[in-house]
Design a protein around this motif. Sequence first.
Motif, PDB file in Angstrom:
ATOM      1  N   THR A 203     -15.455 -22.120  19.833  1.00 60.16           N
ATOM      2  CA  THR A 203     -15.459 -21.528  21.336  1.00 60.16           C
ATOM      3  C   THR A 203     -16.733 -20.934  21.606  1.00 60.16           C
ATOM      4  O   THR A 203     -17.220 -20.311  20.491  1.00 60.16           O
ATOM      5  CB  THR A 203     -14.206 -20.842  21.341  1.00 60.16           C
ATOM      6  N   LEU A 204     -16.994 -20.673  22.805  1.00 58.06           N
ATOM      7  CA  LEU A 204     -18.082 -19.914  23.281  1.00 58.06           C
ATOM      8  C   LEU A 204     -17.860 -18.328  22.986  1.00 58.06           C
ATOM      9  O   LEU A 204     -18.783 -17.596  22.261  1.00 58.06           O
ATOM     10  CB  LEU A 204     -18.182 -19.823  24.627  1.00 58.06           C
ATOM     11  N   GLN A 205     -16.720 -17.830  22.733  1.00 57.39           N
ATOM     12  CA  GLN A 205     -16.303 -16.670  22.504  1.00 57.39           C
ATOM     13  C   GLN A 205     -16.387 -16.330  21.140  1.00 57.39           C
ATOM     14  O   GLN A 205     -16.976 -15.231  20.634  1.00 57.39           O
ATOM     15  CB  GLN A 205     -14.893 -16.181  22.797  1.00 57.39           C
ATOM     16  N   GLU A 206     -16.141 -17.500  20.130  1.00 56.04           N
ATOM     17  CA  GLU A 206     -16.434 -17.368  18.865  1.00 56.04           C
ATOM     18  C   GLU A 206     -17.910 -17.038  18.655  1.00 56.04           C
ATOM     19  O   GLU A 206     -18.359 -16.324  17.606  1.00 56.04           O
ATOM     20  CB  GLU A 206     -15.868 -18.674  18.116  1.00 56.04           C
ATOM     21  N   GLY A 207     -18.560 -17.731  19.401  1.00 55.75           N
ATOM     22  CA  GLY A 207     -20.238 -17.910  19.081  1.00 55.75           C
ATOM     23  C   GLY A 207     -20.851 -16.225  19.591  1.00 55.75           C
ATOM     24  O   GLY A 207     -21.486 -15.989  18.809  1.00 55.75           O
ATOM     25  N   LEU A 208     -20.294 -16.014  20.702  1.00 54.54           N
ATOM     26  CA  LEU A 208     -20.847 -14.513  21.019  1.00 54.54           C
ATOM     27  C   LEU A 208     -20.460 -13.484  20.139  1.00 54.54           C
ATOM     28  O   LEU A 208     -21.123 -12.406  19.988  1.00 54.54           O
ATOM     29  CB  LEU A 208     -20.264 -14.301  22.503  1.00 54.54           C
ATOM     30  N   THR A 209     -19.186 -13.621  19.662  1.00 56.26           N
ATOM     31  CA  THR A 209     -18.885 -12.542  18.530  1.00 56.26           C
ATOM     32  C   THR A 209     -19.631 -12.432  17.388  1.00 56.26           C
ATOM     33  O   THR A 209     -19.984 -11.529  16.822  1.00 56.26           O
ATOM     34  CB  THR A 209     -17.219 -12.989  18.314  1.00 56.26           C
ATOM     35  N   LEU A 210     -20.054 -13.731  16.964  1.00 61.80           N
ATOM     36  CA  LEU A 210     -21.007 -13.800  15.675  1.00 61.80           C
ATOM     37  C   LEU A 210     -22.314 -13.429  16.118  1.00 61.80           C
ATOM     38  O   LEU A 210     -22.953 -12.828  15.448  1.00 61.80           O
ATOM     39  CB  LEU A 210     -20.992 -15.448  15.247  1.00 61.80           C
ATOM     40  N   VAL A 211     -22.835 -13.549  17.449  1.00 60.07           N
ATOM     41  CA  VAL A 211     -23.854 -13.005  17.903  1.00 60.07           C
ATOM     42  C   VAL A 211     -23.816 -11.586  17.769  1.00 60.07           C
ATOM     43  O   VAL A 211     -24.690 -10.979  17.116  1.00 60.07           O
ATOM     44  CB  VAL A 211     -24.161 -13.521  19.220  1.00 60.07           C
ATOM     45  N   ALA A 212     -22.818 -11.186  18.305  1.00 58.65           N
ATOM     46  CA  ALA A 212     -22.831  -9.554  18.323  1.00 58.65           C
ATOM     47  C   ALA A 212     -22.563  -8.933  16.804  1.00 58.65           C
ATOM     48  O   ALA A 212     -23.484  -7.629  16.373  1.00 58.65           O
ATOM     49  CB  ALA A 212     -21.311  -9.206  19.094  1.00 58.65           C
ATOM     50  N   ALA A 213     -22.079  -9.660  15.725  1.00 59.68           N
ATOM     51  CA  ALA A 213     -22.079  -9.238  14.478  1.00 59.68           C
ATOM     52  C   ALA A 213     -23.444  -9.645  13.716  1.00 59.68           C
ATOM     53  O   ALA A 213     -23.577  -9.559  12.516  1.00 59.68           O
ATOM     54  CB  ALA A 213     -21.000 -10.203  13.687  1.00 59.68           C
ATOM     55  N   GLU A 214     -24.673 -10.218  14.523  1.00 59.43           N
ATOM     56  CA  GLU A 214     -25.806 -10.491  14.072  1.00 59.43           C
ATOM     57  C   GLU A 214     -25.749 -11.607  13.044  1.00 59.43           C
ATOM     58  O   GLU A 214     -26.532 -11.576  12.175  1.00 59.43           O
ATOM     59  CB  GLU A 214     -26.401  -9.454  13.451  1.00 59.43           C
ATOM     60  N   ARG A 215     -25.025 -12.586  13.223  1.00 66.77           N
ATOM     61  CA  ARG A 215     -24.941 -13.715  12.275  1.00 66.77           C
ATOM     62  C   ARG A 215     -25.666 -15.184  12.972  1.00 66.77           C
ATOM     63  O   ARG A 215     -25.882 -16.032  12.270  1.00 66.77           O
ATOM     64  CB  ARG A 215     -23.554 -14.461  12.311  1.00 66.77           C
ATOM     65  N   GLY A 216     -26.278 -14.724  13.997  1.00 70.68           N
ATOM     66  CA  GLY A 216     -27.122 -15.689  14.729  1.00 70.68           C
ATOM     67  C   GLY A 216     -27.277 -15.593  16.151  1.00 70.68           C
ATOM     68  O   GLY A 216     -26.792 -14.456  16.618  1.00 70.68           O
ATOM     69  N   ALA A 217     -27.791 -16.211  16.677  1.00 74.02           N
ATOM     70  CA  ALA A 217     -28.282 -16.247  18.431  1.00 74.02           C
ATOM     71  C   ALA A 217     -27.565 -17.435  18.833  1.00 74.02           C
ATOM     72  O   ALA A 217     -27.298 -18.304  18.273  1.00 74.02           O
ATOM     73  CB  ALA A 217     -29.741 -16.025  18.553  1.00 74.02           C
ATOM     74  N   MET A 218     -27.529 -17.528  20.230  1.00 70.77           N
ATOM     75  CA  MET A 218     -27.000 -18.649  20.561  1.00 70.77           C
ATOM     76  C   MET A 218     -27.612 -18.969  22.098  1.00 70.77           C
ATOM     77  O   MET A 218     -27.982 -18.040  22.879  1.00 70.77           O
ATOM     78  CB  MET A 218     -25.616 -18.267  21.075  1.00 70.77           C
ATOM     79  N   LEU A 219     -27.928 -20.031  22.404  1.00 70.20           N
ATOM     80  CA  LEU A 219     -28.648 -20.584  23.732  1.00 70.20           C
ATOM     81  C   LEU A 219     -27.740 -20.676  24.850  1.00 70.20           C
ATOM     82  O   LEU A 219     -26.640 -21.605  24.432  1.00 70.20           O
ATOM     83  CB  LEU A 219     -29.230 -21.831  23.308  1.00 70.20           C
ATOM     84  N   LEU A 220     -27.787 -20.270  25.812  1.00 69.06           N
ATOM     85  CA  LEU A 220     -26.848 -20.412  27.098  1.00 69.06           C
ATOM     86  C   LEU A 220     -27.572 -20.358  28.302  1.00 69.06           C
ATOM     87  O   LEU A 220     -28.833 -19.830  28.441  1.00 69.06           O
ATOM     88  CB  LEU A 220     -25.852 -19.120  27.047  1.00 69.06           C
ATOM     89  N   CYS A 221     -27.099 -20.992  29.203  1.00 65.80           N
ATOM     90  CA  CYS A 221     -27.931 -20.864  30.579  1.00 65.80           C
ATOM     91  C   CYS A 221     -27.582 -19.588  31.180  1.00 65.80           C
ATOM     92  O   CYS A 221     -26.853 -18.967  31.033  1.00 65.80           O
ATOM     93  CB  CYS A 221     -27.386 -22.120  31.426  1.00 65.80           C
ATOM     94  N   ARG A 222     -28.194 -19.388  32.326  1.00 66.87           N
ATOM     95  CA  ARG A 222     -28.436 -18.046  33.121  1.00 66.87           C
ATOM     96  C   ARG A 222     -27.089 -17.719  33.589  1.00 66.87           C
ATOM     97  O   ARG A 222     -26.379 -16.539  33.165  1.00 66.87           O
ATOM     98  CB  ARG A 222     -29.397 -17.945  33.976  1.00 66.87           C
ATOM     99  N   PRO A 223     -26.331 -18.575  34.289  1.00 66.30           N
ATOM    100  CA  PRO A 223     -25.152 -18.432  34.934  1.00 66.30           C
ATOM    101  C   PRO A 223     -24.086 -18.107  33.910  1.00 66.30           C
ATOM    102  O   PRO A 223     -23.256 -17.061  34.094  1.00 66.30           O
ATOM    103  CB  PRO A 223     -24.855 -19.445  35.734  1.00 66.30           C
ATOM    104  N   THR A 224     -24.259 -18.794  32.897  1.00 64.84           N
ATOM    105  CA  THR A 224     -23.207 -18.537  31.597  1.00 64.84           C
ATOM    106  C   THR A 224     -23.419 -17.135  31.063  1.00 64.84           C
ATOM    107  O   THR A 224     -22.299 -16.509  30.835  1.00 64.84           O
ATOM    108  CB  THR A 224     -23.162 -19.546  30.817  1.00 64.84           C
ATOM    109  N   ALA A 225     -24.653 -16.770  30.924  1.00 63.50           N
ATOM    110  CA  ALA A 225     -24.976 -15.436  30.310  1.00 63.50           C
ATOM    111  C   ALA A 225     -24.440 -14.182  31.198  1.00 63.50           C
ATOM    112  O   ALA A 225     -23.909 -13.249  30.749  1.00 63.50           O
ATOM    113  CB  ALA A 225     -26.563 -15.513  30.052  1.00 63.50           C
ATOM    114  N   GLU A 226     -24.602 -14.511  32.416  1.00 64.01           N
ATOM    115  CA  GLU A 226     -24.344 -13.543  33.556  1.00 64.01           C
ATOM    116  C   GLU A 226     -22.750 -13.413  33.382  1.00 64.01           C
ATOM    117  O   GLU A 226     -22.193 -12.216  33.494  1.00 64.01           O
ATOM    118  CB  GLU A 226     -24.700 -13.637  34.848  1.00 64.01           C
ATOM    119  N   TYR A 227     -22.098 -14.589  33.489  1.00 58.99           N
ATOM    120  CA  TYR A 227     -20.605 -14.460  33.392  1.00 58.99           C
ATOM    121  C   TYR A 227     -19.946 -13.880  32.229  1.00 58.99           C
ATOM    122  O   TYR A 227     -18.948 -12.968  32.240  1.00 58.99           O
ATOM    123  CB  TYR A 227     -20.047 -15.799  33.640  1.00 58.99           C
TER     124      TYR A 227
END
Length: 309
Positions: free
Chosen positions: A221-245
């Motif tokens: 899921t996207l939320q799993e990905g963003l959680t790992l980003v916050a934990a500095e396990r990696g980065a994630m490519l997203l379009c601008r509207p998704t990033a804003e949302y």
Amino acid sequence: MSGLEIRELECFIALADELHFGRAGERLYVSQSRVSQLLRDLERRIGTRLVERSSRRVRLTPAGERFLAELRPAYERLSATVDAARESARGVTGRLRIGFQGTADARLMGAIADFQERHPGCVTEIVEVPFADPFGAVRHGDVDTAIVLLPVEEPDLVLGPLFSRQQQTVAVSVRHPFAGRGSLDAAELAGLPLISATAPAPAYWRAAQAPSPVPAPEVRTLQEGLTLVAAERGAMLLCRPTAEYHGRRDVTFVPVEGVPDSVLGMVWRRDEETERVRAFARAVGAGGSVRAVGSVRAVGSVGSVGTLA
């Protein structure tokens, strides 16, 4: 084709499937003797035996095998044409289930509103589909069509209108060295461990969402990905509207220059193209106006959250 009866062809296909006169008759709601009669009539028109019948078994002759191989796709196309004409004559009614990944943007919601206004007899449902399985809901019949991120290279699916071209951003932890940057280029992006979707998303699709050779986690899921980003396990490519949302305090989104934009496309099953799907494709292709949608019924999710431009 002179005097050829569709019922004879239906009988032959049923008999070829069942290899049993009684079961073929039950399937067609006719007697076993009627099946025999229809088969004899067809064989007489063609001029050769199509089926061999003994006291022990029923099987197709070589001529019957060849005839079936050519007849079945033609019969299926004919049936689909008749069904489409019947549906068109009735108008666009019934239910259209529309899948989306993550968030539905204003363009999509406007298209849904336009479709609903033009076809008030058709109930529209919106169903969330998984980030890690962009095509499964369509393929399994959970939705009639879906709005997904490109690329789409599925031979059993039709790729319809494209829309919502958006710049890409990369999500990084607020503690990452790139967090304060105004933008990154493609070479810098390639050096980041980019979190991608796990299977059953196809490998080519996963690679397009995470175009980096650096090993990184895979998520459902996207939320799993963003959680790992916050934990500095990696980065994630997203379009601008998704990033804003999906903005959050422990993650920042940096624009990326020099990489292909994010693009959405409408997909549906090649063998399940209905008048409802075609009408919605026209609404999406026309670029639905931005408005509130009051007649659309949301029915929850068939999977996890994904990313949608």
